[in-house]
Design an enzyme around this catalytic site. Structure first.
Site, mmCIF file in Angstrom:
data_model
loop_
_atom_site.group_PDB
_atom_site.id
_atom_site.type_symbol
_atom_site.label_atom_id
_atom_site.label_comp_id
_atom_site.label_asym_id
_atom_site.label_seq_id
_atom_site.Cartn_x
_atom_site.Cartn_y
_atom_site.Cartn_z
ATOM 1 N N SER A 1 62.036 64.776 25.400
ATOM 2 C CA SER A 1 62.982 64.849 26.511
ATOM 3 C C SER A 1 63.486 66.271 26.631
ATOM 4 C CB SER A 1 64.163 63.909 26.264
ATOM 5 O OG SER A 1 65.203 64.123 27.211
ATOM 6 N N TYR B 1 70.393 59.583 20.949
ATOM 7 C CA TYR B 1 69.184 59.731 21.761
ATOM 8 C C TYR B 1 68.735 61.191 21.769
ATOM 9 C CZ TYR B 1 66.072 59.983 25.779
ATOM 10 O OH TYR B 1 64.986 60.221 26.596
#
Length: 256
Positions: free
Chosen positions: A139, A152
């Protein structure tokens, strides 16, 4: 990585980026297998894309991973690409009087332990192929974290680091290691509202750009669409520039 003539396993393939990647690879003539926890979502992918195959897999369960690896070795002996895409993203409140680490633990199990375990389980098969690849979906938040989803962001930073080290160790073995780092994309990763958020990159545009990079750059190590570049290279702005961008991103999501 060549984008045609492969046998590819994609985790989290029932929706979002995983499903879109599966469909894009399938359209290029690859044999595609999608795996995930939700049987109904997988069945929908198969119905909409005749030829794509699927099986239920809980990537957080080591025994299920072992079962899947044995199944793949038997039924898909030509498997030469693994896409570690399955992931969860949930907000956490570390200001609470008592912090519940359940979300953090589940996030680590899904986003970090699962791809490590599945890669380890399938590497013997990948080594048997003339050329193969492990594609890890990280990400942009691996490089500029979103404070409301601290675990996350941390797991994606870890996936980036793991990919770098794995690539170095596997150099010369015939197994490529490729990292795909998405920006904020219109999926339901954090709920239905994200799929229509105008601030997020349309999923189809993201997939088109990803596949274009893979099609034209077979030796690529990091797949970076243009919209993720400010996140990916935030640190290159220097300490003050990074701090300003970090504050801007997080103030926006905090509604400040």
């Amino acid at each position: 990585m060549q984008t045609r003539g492969n046998t590819i396993l994609i985790t989290g393939g029932g929706s979002g980026i995983g499903r879109a990647l599966a469909e894009a690879f399938h359209q290029r003539g690859n044999r595609v297998i999608v795996a995930g926890r939700r049987a109904a979502a997988l069945e929908d992918v198969v119905r909409a894309n005749p030829g794509i195959e699927a099986f239920v897999l809980d990537v957080t369960d080591p025994e299920d991973i072992a079962r899947a690896a044995a199944k793949i070795a038997t039924e898909y002996p030509g498997l030469n690409a693994l896409v570690n895409n399955a992931g969860i993203m949930q907000p956490e409140d570390w200001r609470a009087a008592e912090v519940d680490t359940g979300i953090a633990e589940a996030t680590i199990a899904t986003n970090l332990l699962a791809p490590i375990r599945l890669t380890a389980a399938l590497l013997p098969l990948l080594h048997k192929q003339e050329k193969s690849a492990v594609l890890n979906v990280s990400s942009g938040l691996a490089f500029l974290p979103l404070a409301i989803t601290p675990t996350y962001s941390a797991t994606k930073a870890a996936i980036h680091s793991f990919s770098e080290s794995l690539r170095y160790q596997l150099a010369g073995t015939g197994v490529d290691v490729i990292e795909i780092a998405p920006p904020y994309v219109q999926t339901e990763l954090m709920g239905e509202q994200q799929a229509s958020d105008p601030n997020a990159m349309p999923l189809a545009e993201f997939i088109d750009e990803v596949m274009s990079i893979l099609d034209t750059q077979p030796e690529v190590r990091e797949v970076l669409v243009k919209r993720v570049l400010p996140l990916r290279f935030a640190a290159e702005q220097g300490r003050d520039g990074y701090a300003k961008q970090f504050a801007g991103l997080n103030d926006h999501f905090a509604g400040k």
